[in-house]
Structure formats: C-alpha cells, structure tokens
Design a protein around this motif. Structure first.
Motif, PDB file in Angstrom:
ATOM      1  N   GLN A  39      -0.334   3.561   7.945  1.00  0.00           N
ATOM      2  CA  GLN A  39      -0.226   4.927   8.455  1.00  0.00           C
ATOM      3  C   GLN A  39      -1.556   5.406   9.041  1.00  0.00           C
ATOM      4  OE1 GLN A  39       0.911   3.929   5.394  1.00  0.00           O
ATOM      5  NE2 GLN A  39       3.029   3.784   6.141  1.00  0.00           N
ATOM      6  N   THR A  40      -2.668   5.030   8.406  1.00  0.00           N
ATOM      7  CA  THR A  40      -3.983   5.376   8.937  1.00  0.00           C
ATOM      8  C   THR A  40      -4.199   4.704  10.285  1.00  0.00           C
ATOM      9  OG1 THR A  40      -4.843   5.529   6.673  1.00  0.00           O
ATOM     10  CG2 THR A  40      -6.459   5.391   8.447  1.00  0.00           C
ATOM     11  N   ASP A  64       0.864   7.222  -8.282  1.00  0.00           N
ATOM     12  CA  ASP A  64      -0.236   6.989  -7.343  1.00  0.00           C
ATOM     13  C   ASP A  64       0.204   5.874  -6.398  1.00  0.00           C
ATOM     14  OD1 ASP A  64      -2.528   6.545  -5.949  1.00  0.00           O
ATOM     15  OD2 ASP A  64      -3.755   5.945  -7.663  1.00  0.00           O
ATOM     16  N   ASP A  65       0.678   6.276  -5.214  1.00  0.00           N
ATOM     17  CA  ASP A  65       1.229   5.291  -4.287  1.00  0.00           C
ATOM     18  C   ASP A  65       0.186   4.694  -3.354  1.00  0.00           C
ATOM     19  OD1 ASP A  65       0.736   7.366  -2.546  1.00  0.00           O
ATOM     20  OD2 ASP A  65       2.839   7.812  -2.131  1.00  0.00           O
ATOM     21  N   GLY A  66      -1.071   5.036  -3.544  1.00  0.00           N
ATOM     22  CA  GLY A  66      -2.136   4.404  -2.770  1.00  0.00           C
ATOM     23  C   GLY A  66      -2.422   5.024  -1.432  1.00  0.00           C
ATOM     24  N   HIS A  67      -1.642   6.026  -1.010  1.00  0.00           N
ATOM     25  CA  HIS A  67      -1.911   6.675   0.278  1.00  0.00           C
ATOM     26  C   HIS A  67      -3.107   7.618   0.123  1.00  0.00           C
ATOM     27  CE1 HIS A  67       1.554   5.255   2.530  1.00  0.00           C
ATOM     28  NE2 HIS A  67       2.305   5.491   1.476  1.00  0.00           N
ATOM     29  N   PRO A  68      -4.172   7.405   0.899  1.00  0.00           N
ATOM     30  CA  PRO A  68      -5.306   8.325   0.794  1.00  0.00           C
ATOM     31  C   PRO A  68      -4.957   9.712   1.305  1.00  0.00           C
ATOM     32  CG  PRO A  68      -5.629   6.787   2.614  1.00  0.00           C
ATOM     33  CD  PRO A  68      -4.396   6.339   1.887  1.00  0.00           C
ATOM     34  N   ALA A  69      -5.699  10.717   0.823  1.00  0.00           N
ATOM     35  CA  ALA A  69      -5.520  12.077   1.329  1.00  0.00           C
ATOM     36  C   ALA A  69      -5.851  12.100   2.821  1.00  0.00           C
ATOM     37  CB  ALA A  69      -6.428  13.037   0.570  1.00  0.00           C
ATOM     38  N   PRO A  70      -5.288  13.042   3.581  1.00  0.00           N
ATOM     39  CA  PRO A  70      -5.494  13.052   5.037  1.00  0.00           C
ATOM     40  C   PRO A  70      -6.955  13.004   5.465  1.00  0.00           C
ATOM     41  CG  PRO A  70      -3.752  14.565   4.453  1.00  0.00           C
ATOM     42  CD  PRO A  70      -4.326  14.081   3.154  1.00  0.00           C
ATOM     43  N   ASN A  71      -7.807  13.813   4.865  1.00  0.00           N
ATOM     44  CA  ASN A  71      -9.217  13.811   5.262  1.00  0.00           C
ATOM     45  C   ASN A  71      -9.908  12.510   4.886  1.00  0.00           C
ATOM     46  OD1 ASN A  71      -9.367  16.359   6.532  1.00  0.00           O
ATOM     47  ND2 ASN A  71      -9.528  17.387   4.559  1.00  0.00           N
ATOM     48  N   SER A 120       7.222  10.028   5.849  1.00  0.00           N
ATOM     49  CA  SER A 120       8.300   9.061   6.098  1.00  0.00           C
ATOM     50  C   SER A 120       8.197   7.872   5.156  1.00  0.00           C
ATOM     51  CB  SER A 120       8.255   8.577   7.551  1.00  0.00           C
ATOM     52  OG  SER A 120       8.474   9.651   8.442  1.00  0.00           O
ATOM     53  N   ALA A 121       6.978   7.396   4.930  1.00  0.00           N
ATOM     54  CA  ALA A 121       6.777   6.250   4.039  1.00  0.00           C
ATOM     55  C   ALA A 121       7.168   6.595   2.612  1.00  0.00           C
ATOM     56  CB  ALA A 121       5.313   5.800   4.086  1.00  0.00           C
ATOM     57  N   ARG A 122       6.840   7.798   2.189  1.00  0.00           N
ATOM     58  CA  ARG A 122       7.168   8.209   0.824  1.00  0.00           C
ATOM     59  C   ARG A 122       8.668   8.437   0.650  1.00  0.00           C
ATOM     60  NH1 ARG A 122       1.766  11.969  -0.142  1.00  0.00           N
ATOM     61  NH2 ARG A 122       0.554  10.312  -1.163  1.00  0.00           N
ATOM     62  N   ALA A 123       9.350   8.778   1.721  1.00  0.00           N
ATOM     63  CA  ALA A 123      10.806   8.950   1.635  1.00  0.00           C
ATOM     64  C   ALA A 123      11.479   7.611   1.361  1.00  0.00           C
ATOM     65  CB  ALA A 123      11.338   9.559   2.927  1.00  0.00           C
ATOM     66  N   CYS A 158       4.478   1.542  -2.503  1.00  0.00           N
ATOM     67  CA  CYS A 158       3.054   1.850  -2.395  1.00  0.00           C
ATOM     68  C   CYS A 158       2.532   1.535  -1.001  1.00  0.00           C
ATOM     69  CB  CYS A 158       2.267   1.061  -3.435  1.00  0.00           C
ATOM     70  SG  CYS A 158       2.551   1.635  -5.124  1.00  0.00           S
ATOM     71  N   ALA A 159       1.403   2.141  -0.683  1.00  0.00           N
ATOM     72  CA  ALA A 159       0.773   1.921   0.613  1.00  0.00           C
ATOM     73  C   ALA A 159       0.345   0.464   0.757  1.00  0.00           C
ATOM     74  CB  ALA A 159      -0.445   2.834   0.759  1.00  0.00           C
ATOM     75  N   VAL A 160       0.425  -0.048   1.963  1.00  0.00           N
ATOM     76  CA  VAL A 160       0.007  -1.415   2.265  1.00  0.00           C
ATOM     77  C   VAL A 160      -1.297  -1.349   3.055  1.00  0.00           C
ATOM     78  CG1 VAL A 160       0.591  -3.541   3.475  1.00  0.00           C
ATOM     79  CG2 VAL A 160       2.377  -2.246   2.291  1.00  0.00           C
ATOM     80  N   TYR A 161      -2.319  -2.015   2.539  1.00  0.00           N
ATOM     81  CA  TYR A 161      -3.627  -2.031   3.205  1.00  0.00           C
ATOM     82  C   TYR A 161      -3.793  -3.307   4.014  1.00  0.00           C
ATOM     83  CZ  TYR A 161      -5.359   2.065   0.708  1.00  0.00           C
ATOM     84  OH  TYR A 161      -5.542   3.343   0.246  1.00  0.00           O
ATOM     85  N   GLN A 162      -4.530  -3.191   5.100  1.00  0.00           N
ATOM     86  CA  GLN A 162      -4.811  -4.351   5.940  1.00  0.00           C
ATOM     87  C   GLN A 162      -6.175  -4.175   6.589  1.00  0.00           C
ATOM     88  OE1 GLN A 162      -2.367  -2.996   9.918  1.00  0.00           O
ATOM     89  NE2 GLN A 162      -1.203  -3.922   8.257  1.00  0.00           N
ATOM     90  N   PRO A 163      -6.842  -5.276   6.907  1.00  0.00           N
ATOM     91  CA  PRO A 163      -8.164  -5.170   7.518  1.00  0.00           C
ATOM     92  C   PRO A 163      -8.099  -5.053   9.030  1.00  0.00           C
ATOM     93  CG  PRO A 163      -7.701  -7.452   7.008  1.00  0.00           C
ATOM     94  CD  PRO A 163      -6.496  -6.663   6.563  1.00  0.00           C
TER      95      PRO A 163
END
Length: 223
Positions: free
Chosen positions: A98-99, A70-77, A132-135, A139-144
């Motif tokens: 990425q979002t 679970d790399d923290g990337h939300p599903a596209p929708n 690209s990030a998964r390659a 894990c995903a990086v969140y920011q406000p």
C-alpha cells in the motif's frame, strides 16, 4: 490463512479468553469468529486476545479483537516518512504494498517539486488502500525497493529481517556476505607449516593439530 489445526487451537483460545472474562462462548459463535479471523497469523491473534483479557470490560466481541490486531500497516505519516526516502534512488526502502502504490500515485507531484501536494495525495491514496486491505483481512506484506547504494542496501535489508518485516530468504540474495575466514594460517602454509588461524574454533584447531603431527617430519625438514 490458518491451518485446520490452528483454527481448532483458535477456538480453544477464544473459549478460554471468554471464560477468563467471565462468560461462555457458544461453539457456533466461536466458529463464526474463526471464519473472520482466519486470515491473520495465530501469533497476532494470540496477542490481540491477550490485550482483550487485559483491557476489555464486558463481553468478548469480534470487534474488540479486531481493534487490537496489529496487522503491520504503518500509520499514514509513518508510511509517508518511509516513502519519501524512495525519492533518492540510492536509498533502499522496505515498505508495504500500500505504501508503494500510494507513493506511485504521489511521485509525479514530487518530481514537480510540490511535496506538500504530494504528501496530501499520498495520504489520501494510502488511507483508501489500507482500508481495502483491512476489509479483506490479513497482515501487511513488506517488500524491498532496492537502491543502488550497495552498502546501505545491505544494512536496510538486514534491519528489516531483524524487525520481522522480511523473511531472511527474501533478503538473502541482496545481503552482503561476510568474507570467509580461513581455518588455517595461509602464511604459515606457504612456509611449509600447518597452523590454525587465530579465528579458528577449537574443533578446527584440534583437526589441524592432528594433520600437523602427520606431517611433522616433513615440516621439520622444511624448517
């Protein structure tokens, strides 16, 4: 990136998982697996290995582990549902890089009023960025992204901290701190008496009682 000690721990976890699944893993194979997995936190890898032990029938493979990370990337929708809220400048959103970048690509279409085309553009860009990030791994990086509604901003940031998406240090400067509660009763102090406030803890009450005893005669005279 895993530390050297964590990489050694991961080797042991891989060997133990393979053994539970009825096989042995060679040191060389474990080393190569660690090289490919070292960009993820050990906690995330431990959860993926637990899933492998419960779900995988057959040999432990790198692909099986990667599928369960679970790399923290939300599903596209899900990412789009977060991004579209950023159209309101009052709203604070907490999103992945990425979002954010996919939203930047879709924003001109949103501003033109074509949300259908904007959503399609967002999903296409987002899928490419996540791939690209998964390659690269990790894990995903969140920011406000801060909105101008201060009260809603604090709630959104605190929710992200509680969910583990932001470290407290990332949100601390923007979170509204609760008002300080005085240890003493200010109204009683104005009247010349030292009294604890109703919210004071037991230790504070004890210290204030000792102070009140020292000034007992002065308080009596003032009364």
């Amino acid at each position: 990136m895993l530390t050297d000690a964590e990489q050694d721990q991961l080797v042991d976890m891989l060997a133990s998982t393979a053994e539970v699944m009825g096989e042995k893993i060679s040191p060389n194979a474990a080393t190569y697996m660690v090289l490919d997995l070292a960009t993820y936190p050990l906690r995330v890898l431990a959860e993926a290995l637990t899933a492998c032990r419960r779900e995988v029938k057959g040999r432990l493979s790198l692909a099986a582990i990667m599928e369960r990370i679970d790399d923290g990337h939300p599903a596209p929708n899900e990412a789009w549902a977060v991004a579209i809220r950023a159209a309101d400048e009052a709203v604070t959103v907490v999103w992945t890089e990425q979002t954010r970048d996919a939203w930047t690509a879709a924003l001109p279409l949103v501003e033109e009023g074509d949300k259908i085309a904007a959503r399609q553009a967002f999903l296409e860009v987002y899928a490419r960025l996540v791939k690209s990030a998964r390659a690269v791994g990790g894990c995903a990086v969140y920011q406000p992204s801060l909105g101008h509604d201060a009260s809603a901003r604090a709630a959104a940031l605190q929710l992200a901290v509680d969910a583990g998406r932001l470290a407290h240090e990332q949100a601390a400067d923007h979170l509204a701190l609760p008002p300080a509660t005085p240890a003493f009763n200010p109204l009683a102090l104005l009247a010349g008496r030292v009294e604890a406030s109703p919210e004071a803890n037991e230790r504070t009450r004890k210290h204030l009682a000792e102070i009140a005893e020292l000034f007992g005669p002065a308080q009596d005279a003032a009364a």
